[in-house]
Design an enzyme around this catalytic site. Structure first.
Site, PDB file in Angstrom:
ATOM      1  N   HIS A 125      -2.469 -12.348   3.464  1.00 45.66           N
ATOM      2  CA  HIS A 125      -2.263 -12.949   2.145  1.00 45.66           C
ATOM      3  C   HIS A 125      -0.750 -13.069   1.946  1.00 45.66           C
ATOM      4  O   HIS A 125       0.012 -12.254   2.472  1.00 45.66           O
ATOM      5  CB  HIS A 125      -2.866 -11.989   1.115  1.00 45.66           C
ATOM      6  CG  HIS A 125      -2.908 -12.498  -0.293  1.00 45.66           C
ATOM      7  ND1 HIS A 125      -1.832 -12.431  -1.139  1.00 45.66           N
ATOM      8  CD2 HIS A 125      -3.913 -13.073  -1.002  1.00 45.66           C
ATOM      9  CE1 HIS A 125      -2.173 -12.932  -2.315  1.00 45.66           C
ATOM     10  NE2 HIS A 125      -3.425 -13.327  -2.257  1.00 45.66           N
ATOM     11  N   ASP A 202      -3.567  -3.409   3.916  1.00 44.34           N
ATOM     12  CA  ASP A 202      -3.851  -4.128   2.676  1.00 44.34           C
ATOM     13  C   ASP A 202      -5.362  -4.084   2.461  1.00 44.34           C
ATOM     14  O   ASP A 202      -6.118  -4.784   3.140  1.00 44.34           O
ATOM     15  CB  ASP A 202      -3.333  -5.566   2.805  1.00 44.34           C
ATOM     16  CG  ASP A 202      -3.791  -6.469   1.655  1.00 44.34           C
ATOM     17  OD1 ASP A 202      -4.590  -6.010   0.813  1.00 44.34           O
ATOM     18  OD2 ASP A 202      -3.346  -7.630   1.607  1.00 44.34           O
ATOM     19  N   GLN A 205      -9.305  -6.484  -0.255  1.00 45.23           N
ATOM     20  CA  GLN A 205     -10.663  -7.024  -0.100  1.00 45.23           C
ATOM     21  C   GLN A 205     -11.638  -6.010   0.478  1.00 45.23           C
ATOM     22  O   GLN A 205     -12.846  -6.228   0.433  1.00 45.23           O
ATOM     23  CB  GLN A 205     -10.647  -8.261   0.807  1.00 45.23           C
ATOM     24  CG  GLN A 205      -9.825  -9.429   0.285  1.00 45.23           C
ATOM     25  CD  GLN A 205     -10.416 -10.051  -0.967  1.00 45.23           C
ATOM     26  OE1 GLN A 205     -11.601  -9.890  -1.277  1.00 45.23           O
ATOM     27  NE2 GLN A 205      -9.587 -10.764  -1.709  1.00 45.23           N
ATOM     28  N   LYS A 228     -10.251  -6.419  -8.374  1.00 43.25           N
ATOM     29  CA  LYS A 228     -11.222  -6.900  -7.384  1.00 43.25           C
ATOM     30  C   LYS A 228     -12.314  -5.859  -7.166  1.00 43.25           C
ATOM     31  O   LYS A 228     -13.278  -6.085  -6.455  1.00 43.25           O
ATOM     32  CB  LYS A 228     -10.526  -7.196  -6.054  1.00 43.25           C
ATOM     33  CG  LYS A 228      -9.509  -8.344  -6.153  1.00 43.25           C
ATOM     34  CD  LYS A 228      -8.911  -8.649  -4.798  1.00 43.25           C
ATOM     35  CE  LYS A 228      -7.595  -9.385  -4.885  1.00 43.25           C
ATOM     36  NZ  LYS A 228      -7.753 -10.833  -5.059  1.00 43.25           N
ATOM     37  N   CYS A 366      -3.925 -18.450  -0.858  1.00 41.38           N
ATOM     38  CA  CYS A 366      -2.678 -17.701  -0.642  1.00 41.38           C
ATOM     39  C   CYS A 366      -2.560 -17.247   0.797  1.00 41.38           C
ATOM     40  O   CYS A 366      -2.053 -16.146   1.077  1.00 41.38           O
ATOM     41  CB  CYS A 366      -2.576 -16.491  -1.566  1.00 41.38           C
ATOM     42  SG  CYS A 366      -2.473 -16.926  -3.278  1.00 41.38           S
TER      43      CYS A 366
HETATM   44  C1  LIG Z   1      -6.057  -9.662   1.066  1.00 41.88           C
HETATM   45  C2  LIG Z   1      -5.307  -9.682  -0.226  1.00 41.88           C
HETATM   46  N1  LIG Z   1      -4.126  -9.052  -0.326  1.00 41.88           N
HETATM   47  C3  LIG Z   1      -3.431  -9.034  -1.468  1.00 41.88           C
HETATM   48  C4  LIG Z   1      -3.879  -9.670  -2.596  1.00 41.88           C
HETATM   49  C5  LIG Z   1      -3.045  -9.627  -3.835  1.00 41.88           C
HETATM   50  O1  LIG Z   1      -3.691  -8.914  -4.822  1.00 41.88           O
HETATM   51  P1  LIG Z   1      -3.132  -8.890  -6.308  1.00 41.88           P
HETATM   52  O2  LIG Z   1      -2.946 -10.320  -6.705  1.00 41.88           O
HETATM   53  O3  LIG Z   1      -4.216  -8.219  -7.081  1.00 41.88           O
HETATM   54  O4  LIG Z   1      -1.863  -8.141  -6.303  1.00 41.88           O
HETATM   55  C6  LIG Z   1      -5.101 -10.335  -2.541  1.00 41.88           C
HETATM   56  C7  LIG Z   1      -5.590 -11.062  -3.734  1.00 41.88           C
HETATM   57  O5  LIG Z   1      -6.068 -12.162  -3.663  1.00 41.88           O
HETATM   58  C8  LIG Z   1      -5.829 -10.343  -1.334  1.00 41.88           C
HETATM   59  O6  LIG Z   1      -7.003 -10.982  -1.238  1.00 41.88           O
END
Ligand SMILES: Cc1ncc(COP(=O)(O)O)c(C=O)c1O
Lengths: 408, 149
Positions: A125, A202, A205, A228, A366
Site C-alpha cells: 500500500h 503491515d 488487512q 478495518k 493505493c
Molecule cells: C495494506 C494496507 N496498509 C495500510 C493501509 C493504510 O491504513 P490507514 O489508512 O487506516 O492508515 C491500508 C488501508 O487501506 C491497507 O489496506
C-alpha cells in the site's frame, strides 16, 4: 464446517447493513477500505461520552480514573488479540499509516544510514512505500523491492537474493489489499533476522480476518488500523518489541510522553507513553476494545473459515464470467476479489454496481505499483467480511451481468 | 435505472468504443496531459493553434467510458473554433455538470448535452470534466499536465 455460522443474526448487529442504497438493499463489499461497525462499538463510543468522558493519566478525580481504566483495558485487549508480550508494547496511533510513519521517523532516522538498504515488496500500500522513500531521500539509503509473481505472490527466492548485510529494515504487507495475497511473514521475518535486519509487518488487512500472533511471526513491528477491524476511525496500533522500542527516540513530543520537564532537561516517559504525545483518541481506543471483544465472541477461526468459504464461492462464480479476469490468484488469499472486465473501465463498473446498491472499490487501491505490474490502470475490488452472504455474491454477479449488458 | 441508462447512452458508449480524433497530431503547437490519479484516467490532448483558432485537435490515452467519450466529444466540438468560443463552451459544460439546476445553454453545448446525466453522479463529474480542464490549460499556454485530484 461453517454450517453453524449465524450470518443472519450477525448482520443484525450491524445497523448500517439494513439500509437501502439507490432503492436497493445495500450490498457492502468494500470491507478492505473500511469495515462496518457493530452496535456494541457504536454504543461504546456514546457510552464513553455519556458516562466517563475525561482526560486520561492526568486527573485524581473519579472520571479521569475511570476513563484511564477503560483506555488501558482496551490496550490489554489489543495485546491479547495479537498475543504481544506486554501492554507496553502496544502503542496507540491514528492508524496503520501513522504506525508506519512512527517507525520510519523514529527508528529510521536514528538507525538508517547512507548506503543501508530497506526492503519492501511490490504489493505494498502507498503507506508502506512513501515513508520509506522519504527516509531513503533523507538518509541516502536505498529502497529494494521484492517482485511479485504472476499469481500475485512474493518471489521468496528474489527476496533472499535482495537480503544482505546492508539490509537494515524489511517492511512487508501481511495481506495485500489489492490482491488478497497472504504473505509468509514468519519466513520473511526469520530470513531478515538472520542478517540482523528489523522487520515491520503491515497488518491492516490481516488483523481483521485471521488470528495474528506477533510473537510467533517474530516481527519487530506490527501495524494495523481500528477502522478495518470493526472499530472506529482515528485509532490504530503499532506493536513493537519492547527492546526495540526502548532504544527508539520519541516520534512526537509534548504532554503525556514525558516524565518530567524542566527548561534544562526533559525525561521521557516509559513505554508505551513515550510514543503517545498529547491527548489521545480515548473514545476510539475504547471503541476498538469493544470491537475486539465482539470479534473474539464470534471467534477468528469461525470468521476465517466462513470468509474462506465466501471467497471460494465468489471465485467460482466470477470465474464463470468469460471476460472477467481475477487479479491475484494465489492459493493463500484473504476474501478479496480484484478483477477486470474486458476493456470496461473499473470506474464504470463501480458506478453501475452502485446503482444496484452494491458498494465495491474501484481504482488502484493505493497500490499503483501493483497495477503497473499487471499492466492495468485499475481494478474493481469486492472485499468481503463475515457479515456478507453468498446471496450478496449472487447479487454482485447479477450486477456484473448488468454492466456487461450496458456495455454490450 | 433510467438515470443509469441516461448516463450510459448509446451514443456515449459509441464515442467510448470509437473515439473521434483519436490520433497523434504531428504538427501540434501545444500538448497537455490530463490525469485523474484516483481512477487512472490519463489523456494527452494535442492542439494545433493558428492565432486564435483551434485548427486541429487530437487525443490519446485511456480511462473510463465517461472520460473517453467526453474527450472525444470535446475534440469534435472545439475543432475549428476560436479559443474564446472554446472557453464559452467550457463554461457552459462546467455549469451543466456541476450546477444542474441552472439553465443549460443548448446552443453552445449541442451534442455535449448528452453528458448532462453526469451531474447526478458526483463521483463521476471529474471524469467528464478532465479533458476540458486540460484544454483550458493548454490554450492558456500552460503546456504540461493537469490533474483533477
Ligand atoms: C495494506 C494496507 N496498509 C495500510 C493501509 C493504510 O491504513 P490507514 O489508512 O487506516 O492508515 C491500508 C488501508 O487501506 C491497507 O489496506
Amino acid at each position: 464446517m461453517t454450517d453453524g455460522f449465524k450470518v443472519n443474526s450477525i448482520r443484525k448487529d450491524f445497523p448500517i447493513l439494513s439500509q437501502t442504497v439507490n432503492g436497493k438493499p445495500l450490498v457492502y463489499l468494500d470491507n478492505a477500505a473500511t469495515s462496518q461497525k457493530p452496535q456494541c462499538v457504536i454504543d461504546s463510543l456514546s457510552n464513553y461520552y455519556q458516562t466517563v468522558n475525561s482526560n486520561v493519566h492526568r486527573g485524581v478525580h473519579t472520571l479521569s480514573q475511570l476513563a484511564t481504566d477503560d483506555y488501558e483495558a482496551a490496550r490489554s485487549k489489543i495485546r491479547s488479540f495479537i498475543n504481544a508480550g506486554s501492554d507496553q508494547e502496544i502503542i496507540y496511533t491514528r492508524g496503520t499509516t501513522e504506525s508506519i510513519n512512527l517507525v520510519a521517523y523514529s527508528f529510521g532516522v536514528q538507525n538508517i544510514r547512507s548506503g543501508d538498504e530497506i526492503i519492501i515488496s511490490g504489493m505494498e500500500h502507498h503507506s508502506n512505500i512513501v515513508p520509506w522513500q522519504l527516509l531513503c531521500e533523507q538518509t541516502g539509503a536505498v529502497l529494494r523491492i521484492i517482485p511479485i509473481t504472476d499469481s500475485g505472490e512474493l518471489d521468496i527466492n528474489q527476496y533472499g537474493a535482495l537480503l544482505s548485510d546492508k539490509t537494515k529494515l524489511v517492511s512487508v504487507v501481511h495481506q495485500s489489499n489489492a490482491l488478497g495475497t497472504i504473505n509468509s511473514v514468519k519466513e520473511i521475518t526469520a530470513m531478515a533476522h538472520s542478517l540482523g535486519a528489523v522487520v515491520l509487518v503491515d497488518g491492516a488487512q490481516s488483523a481483521p480476518h485471521m488470528k495474528v500472533d506477533v510473537q510467533d511471526i517474530g516481527c519487530d513491528f506490527f501495524a494495523f488500523s481500528g477502522h478495518k477491524l470493526y472499530g472506529p476511525t482515528g485509532i490504530g496500533v503499532l506493536y513493537g518489541k519492547s527492546e526495540v522500542l526502548d532504544n527508539m527516540v520519541p516520534y512526537q513530543s509534548g504532554g503525556e510522553m514525558i516524565k518530567s520537564v524542566t527548561f534544562d532537561k526533559t525525561i521521557f516517559n516509559v513505554l508505551p507513553h513515550k510514543f503517545e504525545a498529547g491527548t489521545p483518541d480515548i473514545a476510539g481506543a475504547i471503541g476498538l476494545g469493544a470491537a475486539i471483544d465482539y470479534v473474539n465472541d464470534i471467534g477468528l477461526d469461525a470468521i476465517n473459515s466462513y470468509e474462506s468459504e465466501l471467497l471460494a464461492y465468489g471465485t467460482a462464480k466470477l470465474e464463470q464470467i468469460a471476460s472477467l479476469r481475477i487479479i491475484g490468484t494465489s492459493s493463500h488469499k484473504g476474501a478479496v476479489l480484484s478483477f477486470t472486465l474486458g476493456d470496461i473501465h473499473p470506474h464504470d463498473i463501480g458506478t453501475i454496481l452502485d446503482s444496484e446498491g452494491i458498494a465495491i472499490r474501484t481504482g488502484h487501491h493505493c497500490a499503483q505499483p501493483v497495477m503497473e505490474r499487471y499492466g492495468i490502470p485499475a481494478t474493481a475490488r469486492a472485499s468481503m467480511s463475515f457479515y456478507n452472504t453468498k446471496e450478496e455474491i449472487d447479487t454482485l454477479v447479477t450486477g456484473i451481468d448488468r454492466v456487461l449488458e450496458v456495455f454490450s | 435505472m433510467s438515470d443509469l441508462s441516461y448516463l450510459y447512452q448509446e451514443i456515449l458508449l459509441e464515442h467510448n468504443s470509437k473515439p473521434r480524433n483519436y490520433r497523434i497530431l504531428n504538427d501540434a503547437t501545444v500538448s497537455i496531459e490530463g490525469h485523474n490519479p484516483l481512477c487512472g484516467d490519463k489523456y494527452t490532448l494535442q492542439i494545433k493553434l493558428e492565432k486564435d483558432t483551434i485548427v486541429d485537435i487530437g487525443f490519446q490515452g485511456s480511462g473510463c467510458a465517461i472520460s473517453k467519450a467526453s474527450t472525444s466529444m470535446l475534440t469534435e466540438r472545439v475543432k475549428g473554433k476560436t479559443t474564446s468560443e472554446a472557453f464559452s463552451v467550457f463554461d457552459a459544460f462546467h455549469m451543466m455538470v456541476t450546477e444542474p439546476d441552472k439553465d443549460i445553454d443548448h446552443d453552445l453545448l449541442e451534442d455535449l448535452e448528452l453528458l448532462s446525466g453526469v451531474s447526478g453522479y458526483p463521483a463521476r463529474i471529474k471524469c467528464a470534466i478532465l479533458s476540458w480542464h486540460a484544454l483550458r490549460e493548454a490554450i492558456e499556454g500552460e503546456s504540461g499536465s493537469v490533474s483533477t485530484e
